[in-house]
Design a protein around this motif. Structure first.
Motif, PDB file in Angstrom:
ATOM      1  N   VAL A 147       0.846  -1.195   0.000  1.00  0.00           N
ATOM      2  CA  VAL A 147       0.000   0.000   0.000  1.00  0.00           C
ATOM      3  C   VAL A 147       0.880   1.244   0.000  1.00  0.00           C
ATOM      4  O   VAL A 147       1.856   1.336   0.750  1.00  0.00           O
ATOM      5  CB  VAL A 147      -0.919   0.014   1.234  1.00  0.00           C
ATOM      6  CG1 VAL A 147      -1.632   1.354   1.362  1.00  0.00           C
ATOM      7  CG2 VAL A 147      -1.931  -1.115   1.160  1.00  0.00           C
ATOM      8  N   VAL A 148       0.522   2.199  -0.855  1.00  0.00           N
ATOM      9  CA  VAL A 148       1.167   3.511  -0.856  1.00  0.00           C
ATOM     10  C   VAL A 148       0.106   4.516  -0.424  1.00  0.00           C
ATOM     11  O   VAL A 148      -0.804   4.844  -1.187  1.00  0.00           O
ATOM     12  CB  VAL A 148       1.727   3.871  -2.243  1.00  0.00           C
ATOM     13  CG1 VAL A 148       2.311   5.278  -2.233  1.00  0.00           C
ATOM     14  CG2 VAL A 148       2.781   2.867  -2.676  1.00  0.00           C
ATOM     15  N   ALA A 149       0.201   4.966   0.818  1.00  0.00           N
ATOM     16  CA  ALA A 149      -0.805   5.881   1.360  1.00  0.00           C
ATOM     17  C   ALA A 149      -0.299   7.310   1.482  1.00  0.00           C
ATOM     18  O   ALA A 149      -1.104   8.236   1.603  1.00  0.00           O
ATOM     19  CB  ALA A 149      -1.284   5.392   2.729  1.00  0.00           C
ATOM     20  N   GLY A 150       1.025   7.518   1.456  1.00  0.00           N
ATOM     21  CA  GLY A 150       1.582   8.860   1.581  1.00  0.00           C
ATOM     22  C   GLY A 150       1.690   9.313   3.020  1.00  0.00           C
ATOM     23  O   GLY A 150       1.163   8.667   3.934  1.00  0.00           O
ATOM     24  N   PRO A 151       2.354  10.433   3.262  1.00  0.00           N
ATOM     25  CA  PRO A 151       2.602  10.884   4.629  1.00  0.00           C
ATOM     26  C   PRO A 151       1.347  11.290   5.394  1.00  0.00           C
ATOM     27  O   PRO A 151       1.329  11.234   6.622  1.00  0.00           O
ATOM     28  CB  PRO A 151       3.546  12.081   4.447  1.00  0.00           C
ATOM     29  CG  PRO A 151       3.335  12.526   3.039  1.00  0.00           C
ATOM     30  CD  PRO A 151       3.015  11.290   2.260  1.00  0.00           C
ATOM     31  N   THR A 152       0.282  11.698   4.709  1.00  0.00           N
ATOM     32  CA  THR A 152      -0.962  12.056   5.402  1.00  0.00           C
ATOM     33  C   THR A 152      -2.016  10.964   5.304  1.00  0.00           C
ATOM     34  O   THR A 152      -3.003  10.990   6.036  1.00  0.00           O
ATOM     35  CB  THR A 152      -1.557  13.352   4.824  1.00  0.00           C
ATOM     36  OG1 THR A 152      -1.931  13.136   3.451  1.00  0.00           O
ATOM     37  CG2 THR A 152      -0.565  14.503   4.926  1.00  0.00           C
ATOM     38  N   GLY A 153      -1.833  10.018   4.372  1.00  0.00           N
ATOM     39  CA  GLY A 153      -2.817   8.965   4.152  1.00  0.00           C
ATOM     40  C   GLY A 153      -3.738   9.206   2.984  1.00  0.00           C
ATOM     41  O   GLY A 153      -4.696   8.459   2.788  1.00  0.00           O
TER      42      GLY A 153
END
Length: 315
Positions: free
Chosen positions: A159-165
């Protein structure tokens, strides 16, 4: 044999649902409960809806089974590190601490179990990869086309959600050449053009008489020309956005769920035809498939936040 269960919570623009999800990705019979959300609800009403469905789901636990955590999939934007939600279609909640609301509401019954929050697009993508249309695919995007439009990403099997989601929030990318409603300050975003309510609003502006996505689908099935134009417009916008995402990320599969995505099978046909006109072969090769999970996808995905937590951990 006793089972380990997750409480799954799916919070969206019109309703919140909760259910128990098993470790093999099925919803426990009799555990699914829903309550309204929406633009008109105040914070107190939303809190009652959320805690009410969660309590009802927990009360449906089969004797001997253990609840090992609570997974929350929420319409975005979200701030995962703080457990905050700001669902665009639910204006009463901005930076609202939904994770803490649920954590405190279940503590007396469940003790100190994990309570984890992710954007709903991440949840649906986890579900598709686990037991849905994305099984065995390492580079995919899950999409929800409903009251809003959301998405999530699995790249290289993680999963790639990023720093904030909020990575994968495809509903708020711009689509060239099509103008939607003046909503959230951006008439060119995919959601402003192609969500269920905005598709209906466009059809109304052209003279179609009706009020819901279900009515628009019925008009389309009956051969109404304005309904046909609305579906083609929405499918074209979705196809353009998916093609752009594929050009950026080299996706293998996009799995699409959500109530409005099921308005007609022809919507997927228009999406595929739009992608097929792209000039790059590696974009044209992306497969677009309906969700393999019918209406249970968001809840199964919320359960996967607990049952497949390793997919969310950074290497």
């Amino acid at each position: 044999m006793p089972e380990k269960l997750a409480v799954a919570v799916d919070f969206g623009g019109t309703k919140v649902e909760a259910a128990l999800v098993s470790a093999n990705g099925t919803v426990v019979e009799g555990s699914r409960h829903r309550a309204p959300t929406g633009r008109a609800a105040d914070s107190s009403q939303l809190e009652q809806s959320v805690t009410g469905v969660v309590a009802s789901a927990i009360a449906a636990r089969p004797q001997g089974d253990t609840i090992v955590g609570v997974g929350i999939g929420s319409a975005g934007p979200v701030l995962v590190s703080e457990g905050l939600v700001s669902p665009l279609n639910v204006p009463a909640w901005r930076d609202y601490p939904m994770r803490e609301l649920i954590r405190s509401s279940v503590a007396g019954e469940l003790g100190d179990v994990p309570v984890e929050l992710q954007m709903d697009g991440v949840a649906i993508t986890l579900a598709e990869h686990w037991v849905g249309a994305g099984q065995g695919v390492d580079n995919l995007m899950g999409m929800v086309v409903s009251t809003g439009i959301g998405g999530g990403l699995i790249l290289g099997g993680r999963v790639v959600a990023g720093p904030t989601g909020n990575a994968g929030h495809i509903g708020h990318v711009d689509v060239a050449g099509i103008v939607g409603e003046d909503t959230f300050g951006n008439r060119g975003s995919l959601e402003a053009i192609a969500s269920g309510p905005h598709t209906v609003a466009w059809a109304n502006s052209q003279g179609w008489v009706g009020g819901t996505g279900e009515e628009l689908a019925a008009s389309y099935a009956a051969g109404d020309e304005l309904a046909r134009q609305a579906i083609v417009r929405t499918g074209t916008a979705l196809g353009q956005a998916i093609a752009s995402a594929t050009a950026l990320l080299d996706l293998e599969l996009v799995a699409i769920g959500g109530g409005f995505s099921q308005s007609t099978p022809d919507l997927l046909t228009v999406i595929r035809e739009t992608i097929a006109r792209h000039h790059f072969g590696f974009v044209r090769k992306v497969r677009v498939a309906p969700s393999g999970l019918s209406g249970t996808g968001p809840l199964v995905g919320a359960g996967a936040i607990i049952h497949r937590a390793e997919m969310l951990r950074r290497p």
